[in-house]
Motif scaffolding. Structure first.
Motif, mmCIF file in Angstrom:
data_model
loop_
_atom_site.group_PDB
_atom_site.id
_atom_site.type_symbol
_atom_site.label_atom_id
_atom_site.label_comp_id
_atom_site.label_asym_id
_atom_site.label_seq_id
_atom_site.Cartn_x
_atom_site.Cartn_y
_atom_site.Cartn_z
ATOM 1 N N ASP A 43 0.835 -1.198 0.000
ATOM 2 C CA ASP A 43 0.000 0.000 0.000
ATOM 3 C C ASP A 43 0.875 1.255 0.000
ATOM 4 O OD1 ASP A 43 -2.224 1.543 -0.003
ATOM 5 O OD2 ASP A 43 -2.728 1.217 2.101
ATOM 6 N N VAL A 44 1.707 1.379 -1.017
ATOM 7 C CA VAL A 44 2.605 2.519 -1.174
ATOM 8 C C VAL A 44 2.407 3.061 -2.576
ATOM 9 C CG1 VAL A 44 5.005 3.309 -1.130
ATOM 10 C CG2 VAL A 44 4.281 1.452 0.365
ATOM 11 N N ASN A 45 2.491 4.388 -2.694
ATOM 12 C CA ASN A 45 2.366 4.991 -4.022
ATOM 13 C C ASN A 45 3.410 6.082 -4.179
ATOM 14 O OD1 ASN A 45 1.547 5.780 -6.527
ATOM 15 N ND2 ASN A 45 -0.290 6.870 -5.836
ATOM 16 N N LEU A 46 4.560 5.680 -4.697
ATOM 17 C CA LEU A 46 5.613 6.651 -4.978
ATOM 18 C C LEU A 46 5.379 7.268 -6.352
ATOM 19 C CD1 LEU A 46 8.867 4.875 -3.720
ATOM 20 C CD2 LEU A 46 7.319 6.404 -2.468
ATOM 21 N N ARG A 94 12.370 14.544 -8.210
ATOM 22 C CA ARG A 94 11.448 14.713 -7.076
ATOM 23 C C ARG A 94 10.713 13.383 -6.864
ATOM 24 N NH1 ARG A 94 8.942 19.306 -5.057
ATOM 25 N NH2 ARG A 94 9.612 20.455 -6.918
ATOM 26 N N VAL A 95 10.782 12.863 -5.645
ATOM 27 C CA VAL A 95 10.072 11.623 -5.294
ATOM 28 C C VAL A 95 9.086 11.938 -4.177
ATOM 29 C CG1 VAL A 95 10.266 9.238 -4.518
ATOM 30 C CG2 VAL A 95 12.089 10.247 -5.916
ATOM 31 N N ARG A 96 7.812 11.606 -4.398
ATOM 32 C CA ARG A 96 6.752 11.845 -3.406
ATOM 33 C C ARG A 96 6.131 10.519 -2.969
ATOM 34 N NH1 ARG A 96 2.688 15.551 -6.378
ATOM 35 N NH2 ARG A 96 3.547 14.458 -8.198
ATOM 36 N N ASN A 97 5.825 10.454 -1.681
ATOM 37 C CA ASN A 97 5.113 9.305 -1.137
ATOM 38 C C ASN A 97 3.665 9.722 -0.903
ATOM 39 O OD1 ASN A 97 4.112 7.086 0.201
ATOM 40 N ND2 ASN A 97 5.672 7.047 1.794
ATOM 41 N N ARG A 98 2.771 9.290 -1.763
ATOM 42 C CA ARG A 98 1.390 9.767 -1.720
ATOM 43 C C ARG A 98 0.464 8.888 -0.888
ATOM 44 N NH1 ARG A 98 -0.722 11.500 -7.556
ATOM 45 N NH2 ARG A 98 -2.436 12.137 -6.190
ATOM 46 N N ASN A 99 0.991 7.852 -0.271
ATOM 47 C CA ASN A 99 0.129 6.981 0.526
ATOM 48 C C ASN A 99 0.516 7.006 1.997
ATOM 49 O OD1 ASN A 99 -2.107 5.900 -0.654
ATOM 50 N ND2 ASN A 99 -1.295 3.852 -0.901
ATOM 51 N N GLY A 100 -0.216 6.210 2.805
ATOM 52 C CA GLY A 100 -0.050 6.284 4.251
ATOM 53 C C GLY A 100 0.985 5.365 4.839
ATOM 54 N N GLY A 141 8.600 9.250 4.604
ATOM 55 C CA GLY A 141 7.351 9.155 5.339
ATOM 56 C C GLY A 141 6.124 9.379 4.476
ATOM 57 N N ALA A 142 4.965 9.002 5.021
ATOM 58 C CA ALA A 142 3.703 9.182 4.308
ATOM 59 C C ALA A 142 3.456 10.662 4.052
ATOM 60 C CB ALA A 142 2.557 8.598 5.129
ATOM 61 N N GLY A 143 3.145 10.968 2.801
ATOM 62 C CA GLY A 143 2.864 12.350 2.429
ATOM 63 C C GLY A 143 4.107 13.215 2.270
ATOM 64 N N LYS A 144 5.262 12.632 2.406
ATOM 65 C CA LYS A 144 6.506 13.399 2.306
ATOM 66 C C LYS A 144 7.082 13.291 0.900
ATOM 67 C CE LYS A 144 6.446 14.413 6.684
ATOM 68 N NZ LYS A 144 6.250 15.806 7.165
ATOM 69 N N GLU A 145 8.069 14.146 0.627
ATOM 70 C CA GLU A 145 8.759 14.090 -0.654
ATOM 71 C C GLU A 145 10.227 14.447 -0.452
ATOM 72 O OE1 GLU A 145 8.382 18.371 -2.821
ATOM 73 O OE2 GLU A 145 6.631 17.056 -3.018
ATOM 74 N N VAL A 146 11.048 14.072 -1.421
ATOM 75 C CA VAL A 146 12.470 14.386 -1.396
ATOM 76 C C VAL A 146 12.847 14.976 -2.757
ATOM 77 C CG1 VAL A 146 13.107 12.027 -2.086
ATOM 78 C CG2 VAL A 146 14.794 13.506 -0.974
ATOM 79 N N LEU A 147 13.657 16.005 -2.732
ATOM 80 C CA LEU A 147 14.088 16.677 -3.954
ATOM 81 C C LEU A 147 15.612 16.548 -4.060
ATOM 82 C CD1 LEU A 147 13.206 18.418 -6.392
ATOM 83 C CD2 LEU A 147 13.680 20.439 -4.971
#
Length: 400
Positions: free
Chosen positions: A270-273, A297-303, A347-353
């Protein structure tokens, strides 16, 4: 006894004798002979005395009953009695109607509906989620999962509303592609025998559960539904889904959950990068090499938090360069095609640039081309985990 009384008695005796003889069947000669031989030589005096006593007593009784105050009432004939034969086998008992308080007894409609009967009836379903094209009002269920139909996937029976009669519970799916929303619906019959909808037991949601797998009605009327957090059908296996049994009971106007868990634990799938990246444009450096950067840019859009495996499928002549690679847990210089950068937990809802530099050594020629930049989640052991939705895990860039 006076002479008048003697005359009256004689008349009564004569009338009685006449009446009695009319009712007596006179025996034939053979019967008389048998009787005479059987009696033998009995004394005449004894016979006469006995006969006189019997006749006299009967005559007196008859005379008394025919007096003005003792006429008998008419005698009704004795009815014949019919005896029912004893059945050879045990008969199936007929169910007694249920008594309605304050009114006469009435039978509760039988809500046991077979699969064939339900497929042949027009039913009204609780509303589907917005955007679903399947009908709800006076519609027919389908026996197969064709596109755009309400598919009858499973069926069970039980007394779910406590009225003493059986109802029917069905698992229905609005088929859309390889999936579609699902709901469990209870049906009954009205007094006219028409199939009617009692109510919705449970339905899938955009969040969870996304999958209804099976149903079972138990003895106390609880509807047990097996639910899954992730619905298969998008190319991922059903084994990825966490499954639970949850129980629901009728509360008079709706169903409510009464047993089982109300939430799911973390699911490793249950991950959506989501990854985005800029193109790589190389420029000449003073030492004769060529350098450039890619912004990723990588975003974690799930919980669910996850480690990230970042891969850049660039030619081997393009080597990592600069401080931007310091975020990697590994040494990118040790990888070739693709260039790898493993990142610590996102983390959930976080992103890295990341701004990642590349260099082409002097005298080395690199043409123009395309490359994939790919980001995949990893678990606590840094093993790559497959995602339910992965088209946004890869982006294509150009280099020149």
């Amino acid at each position: 006894m006076s002479e008048q009384e003697a005359v009256g008695l004689a008349e009564e005796f004569t009338r009685y004798r006449r009446t009695l003889l009319e009712e007596v069947e006179v025996p034939g000669p053979a019967a008389v002979r048998r009787t005479v031989r059987g009696r033998g030589r009995r004394r005449l005096a004894t016979t006469a005395t006995t006969a006189l006593a019997l006749v006299g007593g009967s005559a007196l009784g008859y005379a008394a009953m025919n007096g003005p105050d003792h006429r008998p009432d008419p005698v009704e004939p004795t009815p014949s009695i019919s005896v029912s034969p004893t059945p050879s086998g045990s008969a199936t008992p007929t169910a007694s109607p249920s008594a309605t308080p304050g009114g006469p007894a009435s039978a509760v409609p039988d809500g046991r509906i077979s699969r064939a009967q339900l497929l042949g009836a027009s039913v009204t379903l609780p509303a589907w989620p917005a955007g679903s094209d399947c009908p709800t009002s006076q519609t027919r269920l389908s026996g197969d999962d064709r596109e755009g139909v309400n598919w009858l996937a499973a069926l069970d029976h039980g007394d779910v509303d406590g009225d003493g009669a059986v109802e029917t519970v069905a698992l229905v799916q609005c088929v859309f592609g390889t999936g579609g929303p699902m709901q469990v619906v209870a049906f009954d019959r009205d007094e006219g025998g028409k199939v009617v909808t009692l109510g919705r037991v449970v339905a899938t949601t955009i969040d969870k559960p996304q999958w209804l797998i099976a149903l079972d009605v138990v003895g106390d009327g609880t509807v047990r539904v097996q639910v899954g957090d992730i619905a298969p059908g998008g190319g991922w296996p059903a084994e990825w889904s966490q499954r639970q049994w949850r129980g629901y009971r009728w509360k008079g106007d709706a169903f409510a959950q009464v047993s089982g868990s109300t939430s799911f634990g973390p699911n490793r799938h249950d991950v959506n990068l989501v990854v985005t990246a800029t193109n790589l444009v190389l420029a000449d450096a003073p030492d004769g090499s060529r350098v450039g950067t890619v912004t990723v840019r990588v975003r974690n859009r799930n919980g669910l938090a996850a480690h990230v495996a970042l891969r850049l499928d660039l030619p081997a002549a393009l080597r990592p360069d600069g401080a931007g690679w310091a975020a990697c847990r590994n040494d990118p210089e040790t990888t070739r095609e693709p260039v790898a950068c493993d990142l610590d937990g996102l983390g959930a809802g976080k992103e890295v640039l990341l701004t990642l530099g590349f260099r082409v050594a002097a005298g080395t020629t690199v043409g123009t081309g395309k490359a994939d930049v790919d980001a995949r989640p990893m678990d606590a052991d840094f093993d790559v985990v497959e995602e339910v939705y992965d088209p946004d895990n890869t982006v294509e860039i150009t280099y020149r």
